[in-house]
Design a protein around this motif. Structure first.
Motif, short mmCIF file in Angstrom:
data_model
loop_
_atom_site.label_atom_id
_atom_site.label_comp_id
_atom_site.label_asym_id
_atom_site.label_seq_id
_atom_site.Cartn_x
_atom_site.Cartn_y
_atom_site.Cartn_z
N HIS A 58 0.84 -1.21 0.00
CA HIS A 58 0.00 0.00 0.00
C HIS A 58 0.87 1.25 0.00
CE1 HIS A 58 -3.14 -2.56 2.29
NE2 HIS A 58 -3.62 -2.35 1.07
N ALA A 59 1.91 1.22 0.85
CA ALA A 59 2.77 2.41 1.00
C ALA A 59 3.42 2.78 -0.33
CB ALA A 59 3.83 2.17 2.07
N LEU A 60 3.92 1.78 -1.07
CA LEU A 60 4.53 2.06 -2.37
C LEU A 60 3.48 2.57 -3.36
CD1 LEU A 60 6.86 1.92 -4.42
CD2 LEU A 60 6.23 -0.46 -4.86
N ASP A 61 2.35 1.87 -3.42
CA ASP A 61 1.28 2.22 -4.36
C ASP A 61 0.83 3.67 -4.15
OD1 ASP A 61 -0.45 0.73 -6.37
OD2 ASP A 61 -1.98 1.70 -5.17
N ASN A 62 0.63 4.03 -2.88
CA ASN A 62 0.12 5.37 -2.59
C ASN A 62 1.20 6.44 -2.67
OD1 ASN A 62 -2.91 5.30 -1.75
ND2 ASN A 62 -2.01 3.44 -0.94
N THR A 63 2.45 6.06 -2.46
CA THR A 63 3.55 7.01 -2.67
C THR A 63 3.64 7.38 -4.15
OG1 THR A 63 4.80 6.24 -0.74
CG2 THR A 63 6.05 7.34 -2.49
N ILE A 64 3.53 6.38 -5.02
CA ILE A 64 3.56 6.64 -6.47
C ILE A 64 2.42 7.57 -6.85
CG2 ILE A 64 3.26 5.59 -8.75
CD1 ILE A 64 4.69 3.08 -7.60
N GLN A 65 1.21 7.28 -6.35
CA GLN A 65 0.05 8.12 -6.67
C GLN A 65 0.23 9.54 -6.15
OE1 GLN A 65 -3.93 5.92 -6.12
NE2 GLN A 65 -2.45 4.57 -5.16
N ASP A 66 0.79 9.66 -4.94
CA ASP A 66 0.96 10.99 -4.36
C ASP A 66 2.00 11.80 -5.13
OD1 ASP A 66 0.12 12.85 -2.34
OD2 ASP A 66 2.08 12.61 -1.41
N ILE A 67 3.06 11.15 -5.57
CA ILE A 67 4.08 11.85 -6.37
C ILE A 67 3.44 12.40 -7.65
CG2 ILE A 67 6.16 11.52 -7.78
CD1 ILE A 67 7.10 9.50 -5.60
N LEU A 68 2.67 11.54 -8.34
CA LEU A 68 2.02 11.98 -9.59
C LEU A 68 1.01 13.10 -9.32
CD1 LEU A 68 1.42 8.48 -11.24
CD2 LEU A 68 3.17 10.17 -11.88
N THR A 69 0.27 12.98 -8.22
CA THR A 69 -0.75 13.97 -7.88
C THR A 69 -0.11 15.32 -7.54
OG1 THR A 69 -2.22 12.24 -7.06
CG2 THR A 69 -2.67 14.48 -6.31
N ARG A 70 0.89 15.32 -6.68
CA ARG A 70 1.55 16.57 -6.29
C ARG A 70 2.25 17.21 -7.49
NH1 ARG A 70 2.13 17.51 -0.68
NH2 ARG A 70 1.31 15.82 0.60
N TRP A 71 2.84 16.39 -8.33
CA TRP A 71 3.53 16.90 -9.53
C TRP A 71 2.54 17.61 -10.44
CZ3 TRP A 71 3.99 13.83 -14.49
CH2 TRP A 71 4.75 14.52 -15.45
N HIS A 72 1.40 16.97 -10.72
CA HIS A 72 0.40 17.60 -11.60
C HIS A 72 -0.21 18.85 -10.97
CE1 HIS A 72 0.58 13.87 -14.00
NE2 HIS A 72 0.16 14.65 -14.97
N ARG A 73 -0.42 18.80 -9.66
CA ARG A 73 -0.98 19.98 -8.97
C ARG A 73 -0.04 21.17 -9.15
NH1 ARG A 73 -1.38 17.84 -4.07
NH2 ARG A 73 -3.51 17.05 -4.25
N MET A 74 1.28 20.92 -8.99
CA MET A 74 2.26 22.00 -9.14
C MET A 74 2.37 22.47 -10.60
SD MET A 74 5.26 20.72 -6.53
CE MET A 74 6.21 22.24 -6.53
N GLN A 75 1.99 21.61 -11.53
CA GLN A 75 2.01 22.00 -12.95
C GLN A 75 0.79 22.81 -13.35
OE1 GLN A 75 2.68 18.06 -14.85
NE2 GLN A 75 4.47 19.01 -15.76
N GLY A 76 -0.11 23.03 -12.40
CA GLY A 76 -1.28 23.87 -12.68
C GLY A 76 -2.52 23.10 -13.08
N TYR A 77 -2.47 21.76 -13.00
CA TYR A 77 -3.66 20.98 -13.31
C TYR A 77 -4.67 21.10 -12.17
CZ TYR A 77 -1.32 18.42 -17.11
OH TYR A 77 -0.69 18.08 -18.28
N ASN A 78 -5.96 21.02 -12.52
CA ASN A 78 -7.00 20.86 -11.51
C ASN A 78 -6.94 19.38 -11.13
OD1 ASN A 78 -9.73 20.06 -10.52
ND2 ASN A 78 -10.15 22.24 -10.83
#
Length: 884
Positions: A58-78
């Motif tokens: 779970h920890a790996l799976d959710n770390t990957i998701q969080d990295i992608l989510t935070r990255w897109h948020r910083m790129q200006g995506y909703n």
């Protein structure tokens, strides 16, 4: 403006992490609203079991998701990351039944309604454990939208889908051979059966041919199932048995006449080429039975014990019946021989009980009409698997898919929305609970007792969580989702089912990318399991080292689709890396006193400034490219090497003189601005991977915004890339490393200045070294530096380091006592030779090699190689002295 006083000397993750998570959550940074002026990125969390606890997977799976989510948020995506949990039918019901059993209560004592109340109580008691743990990990998901597979909205979606499929004739009920778990007391799907090789036997049994002296010999791995045999099959082209086709044999022990028939499924080479056929207890026999209209005789009950159809063996367990059947066959002279045979045995994934194929009335989904468009969407490239090799695996599986058994004999789950009229026999499938029969208006209705397979509701997750079947704003804006992140172990359980469910129900794919990661293994490359005792609790790692350390240590080394090993050394290294970032940031802040923002002109930059800015921009570009490819491990490696080596070990060190003793105030301001800008860019690039430490440092730097997670992702500034500066600085760094190596090899104290002569034929590079002598003085303690085009004479008592572009000479006279150094090296050589001889002797000892574990032998081999390398290095240094 921040100062180092705001950052404690030592980084304490426990205090920092909780503070910032609450800050982000309280300020609504995780909670977006649909905004058509922005690009959209959405992701649904694979729902963990509601009463489970966080494990490393779970920890790996959710770390990957969080990295992608935070990255897109910083790129200006909703950006929406939608969390939720799964009701986990079998697993949760089993946990509650175990808990009640400890109180001496069974589910039958309570009845269905009261038992379900107990399960809901259990869910409310333990259901928040895993979501609380996901918060500790730093998961930036929108908790205000959290869903549960049995909440009102998801339950409505489940009913809608069931009724849709039923009305289209894609859901049917029928007698079918299913995988039955005698312990869980339910049917389970093919992919919930794990096959393991076991050492077993083949029993060769004689079946007497009626009206003949002949016997037909069949070979079986399960003699107890012969009690349900309804035929014997041979291959139509097998000449040994062609004269027997159409005749009958007597079924031993049961004295029942059964037919001999031909079927091309039979393998002529296996056993005797004659196969006993038990349609009620074997999937292949079931299919043959349908082709040849054989009876289906069920000889076991739901507990896996022999039933009334087993005659004298009624009441025995499967194992007891096997033993008795074999004994009785021997007594009657019908057991020809027993041979060893290793074969695969199906076991329940949940409880490891051996599965019993059983004829049972179940509900099924017709898969062929659903699988075809799901295959086509992938072939057309509308859904992309990363890595690409999983595309073929998916297509092969979908192309050979069997109908999906969706009913489970449980109480916890979505009850099948079908009612039976007790008066006229009408079957009613309805979106709402009917009050009376649609055919005869009787109110005597009974709902189907079974519940749906847990994966039925999970298959709807990408759209049921967004409000479907209602036309919600979230469904309109955030669907299809952008990417699904999941482990390679549930492609068939979940991914395939989401794809065909999304296409069938919404007319669109549920996601565009499927990012598949491997499993986390222990340091020896084994799966983590309770039986091996090698599991690691991620919360213990977080408590000791912090969430950032756990996240980054798991991500480094990850490649899409491949398993990754967890080891404590990597965790320790990452903790040290976090401390290095912390200390570098404290140094920067201590030296930002009097900071003011200025525009720095290119002409004010030194070589090292141009180098760090160029390398920073290239690193940002590399990290961004790796993230686009879902290669998060490589992105993390780029960051790690740039921060640790280039920024901390080189730039900060070389920048110190201009901070401590600047020529003027302007020079100091230039370095302060560069230091702050580079550090802020590093923190923003590192933030998706290590969100907590980056926020804490960022908040103490000049010119920060409300939160680093709401700041912008760095872009590459092409005006700040100077390839020549990067190459020149690389040559200077190589020269400094060579000089440091010479110091280490010849035991020259780092505090003793040394003279260096450099032979550099290229005039441009010669000028670079002459212009930047201070870097060598500072980083290698070079006293006098001579840079020449060619040597006038041979240097006496000098050691050299040679590369394609230069030769570096360090005179040793007066720096070390050469006689003393020769004596020291000879003594060291003697010790190394002794160690080498001992290790080689061990490896030549047959007794040691036969008894020692593999890892001990590997250690000795490593000692030999290490000693040989060390010996060669000493001999090389002694040769230098002998040549002087």
């Amino acid at each position: 403006m921040g100062t180092a006083n705001n950052l404690p000397t030592v980084y304490s993750p426990d205090q920092v992490e909780r503070k910032w998570y609450h800050y982000w959550k309280d300020n609504g940074y995780f909670t977006p609203e649909p905004d058509y002026s922005k690009k959209m990125f959405s992701i649904v969390m694979p729902p963990p079991n509601v009463t489970g606890a966080l494990h490393l997977g779970h920890a790996l799976d959710n770390t990957i998701q969080d990295i992608l989510t935070r990255w897109h948020r910083m790129q200006g995506y909703n950006t929406l990351w939608l969390p939720g949990t799964d009701h986990a039918g079998i697993a949760t019901q089993a946990r509650v039944e175990e808990s009640l059993a400890q109180q001496g209560i069974s589910k039958h004592d309570l009845g269905r309604e009261q038992f379900l109340e107990k399960v809901w109580e259990w869910k409310h008691l333990y259901g928040n454990t895993i979501t609380d743990q996901l918060s500790l990990l730093g998961s930036s998901c929108d908790w205000s939208r959290e869903r549960f597979t049995m909440d009102e909205g998801c339950s409505k979606a489940v009913r809608e889908v069931f009724v849709n499929l039923y009305e289209k004739g894609l859901i049917y009920r029928g007698n079918y051979l299913v995988n039955w778990c005698p312990k869980c007391h339910t049917a389970i799907s093919d992919i919930e059966v794990e096959h393991e090789d076991h050492d077993g036997h083949l029993w060769h049994i004689k079946y007497p041919v009626i009206d003949s002296d002949e016997y037909l010999v069949v070979a079986t791995t399960r003699p107890e199932t012969m009690l349900g045999d309804t035929g014997v099959a041979v291959h139509p082209e097998d000449e040994r048995y062609s004269h027997l086709i159409g005749k009958k044999v007597i079924l031993p022990l049961m004295n029942r006449a059964i037919p001999i028939f031909a079927d091309s499924y039979v393998d002529q080479e296996f056993g005797t080429g004659a196969v006993k056929v038990t349609p009620a207890h074997d999937p292949n026999d079931f299919e043959m039975g349908l082709r040849h209209n054989l009876d289906q005789v069920v000889v076991m009950d739901n507990n896996g014990n022999m039933n009334e159809n087993a005659g004298l063996y009624q009441g025995l367990t499967r194992e007891e019946a096997r033993s008795r059947v074999v004994q009785d066959l021997e007594k009657q002279g019908l057991l020809l021989e027993i041979t060893d045979h290793r074969h695969a045995v199906g076991q329940c994934q949940r409880c490891a009980t051996i599965i019993e194929p059983m004829i049972s009335m179940q509900w099924f989904v017709k898969m062929k009409p659903l699988a075809e468009p799901a295959i086509q969407k992938v072939l057309d490239g509308e859904i992309r698997f990363v890595p690409e090799r999983f595309t073929r695996i998916y297509i092969n599986w979908m192309g050979n898919i069997r109908d999906w058994c969706i009913s489970r004999q449980l109480w916890w789950g979505h009850r099948i929305p079908v009612w039976y009229c007790q008066d006229c026999g009408e079957v009613i499938c309805s979106r709402t609970d009917p009050e009376k029969c649609s055919a005869c208006e009787s109110s005597s209705l009974i709902q189907d007792e079974d519940v749906l397979d847990t994966w039925f509701s999970s298959a709807l997750w990408p759209f049921s969580t967004l409000g479907w079947p209602d036309p919600t704003k979230d469904m309109e804006y955030y669907y299809p989702t952008s990417v699904l992140v999941t482990g390679r172990d549930i492609i068939f359980f979940w991914v395939a089912r989401m794809i065909f469910s999304g296409i069938e129900q919404t007319g669109r794919v549920p996601f565009y990318d499927v990012n598949i990661h491997g499993l986390i293994l222990d340091g020896q490359g084994r799966k983590m399991s309770k039986s091996l005792g090698n599991g690691i609790d991620p919360i213990e790692v977080i408590d000791k080292y912090g969430a950032d350390t756990l996240r980054f240590s798991m991500i480094t080394g990850v490649t899409p689709g491949n398993d990754v090993r967890f080891n404590w050394e990597k965790v320790e290294n990452t903790r040290n890396f976090a401390n290095k970032i912390w200390n570098a940031s404290r140094f920067a802040m201590m030296n930002l006193q009097g900071y003011q923002k200025i525009d720095v002109a290119d002409e004010e930059l030194q070589l090292v400034d141009c180098w760090i800015l160029a390398r920073l921009n290239l690193m940002v570009q590399e990290v961004t490219d790796h993230l686009r490819k879902y290669d998060l491990g490589e992105a993390a490696r780029e960051l790690y090497e740039f921060i640790r080596d280039e920024f901390c070990d080189w730039y900060i060190e070389i920048a110190k003189p201009r901070l401590f003793n600047p020529r003027d105030e302007r020079e100091k301001l230039v370095v302060q601005n560069l230091l702050n800008d580079v550090l802020q860019t590093i923190l923003r690039t590192l933030h998706p991977f290590m969100p907590f430490i980056t926020e804490e440092i960022y908040q103490n730097l000049p010119g920060h915004s409300q939160s680093i997670m709401m700041d912008t992702w760095p872009g590459m500034d092409e005006t700040k890339i100077w390839p020549e500066a990067v190459e020149n600085m690389k040559q200077i760094m190589n020269a400094i490393r060579s000089i440091r190596n010479i110091r280490a090899e010849f035991n020259i104290s780092p505090g003793s200045p040394i003279d260096v002569l450099m032979l550099i034929p290229d005039p441009g590079l010669r000028q670079v070294f002459m212009n930047n002598q201070s870097y060598l003085a500072q980083m290698a303690n070079v006293g006098k530096l001579d840079v020449v085009e060619q040597l006038d004479k041979k240097l006496e008592q000098a050691v050299s380091a040679v590369s394609s572009l230069m030769e570096i000479y360090v005179p040793l006279e007066g720096i070390i006592d050469i006689e003393k150094e020769i004596a020291r090296l000879n003594k060291e050589l003697k010790n190394v030779q002794s160690d080498l001889s001992k290790a080689e002797a061990k490896l030549q000892n047959e007794s040691f090699l036969s008894r020692a574990p593999e890892e001990v032998i590997a250690k000795e081999k490593f000692k030999v190689e290490e000693a040989k390398t060390k010996k060669e290095g000493i001999l090389q240094r002694l040769r230098i002295f002998s040549e002087q």
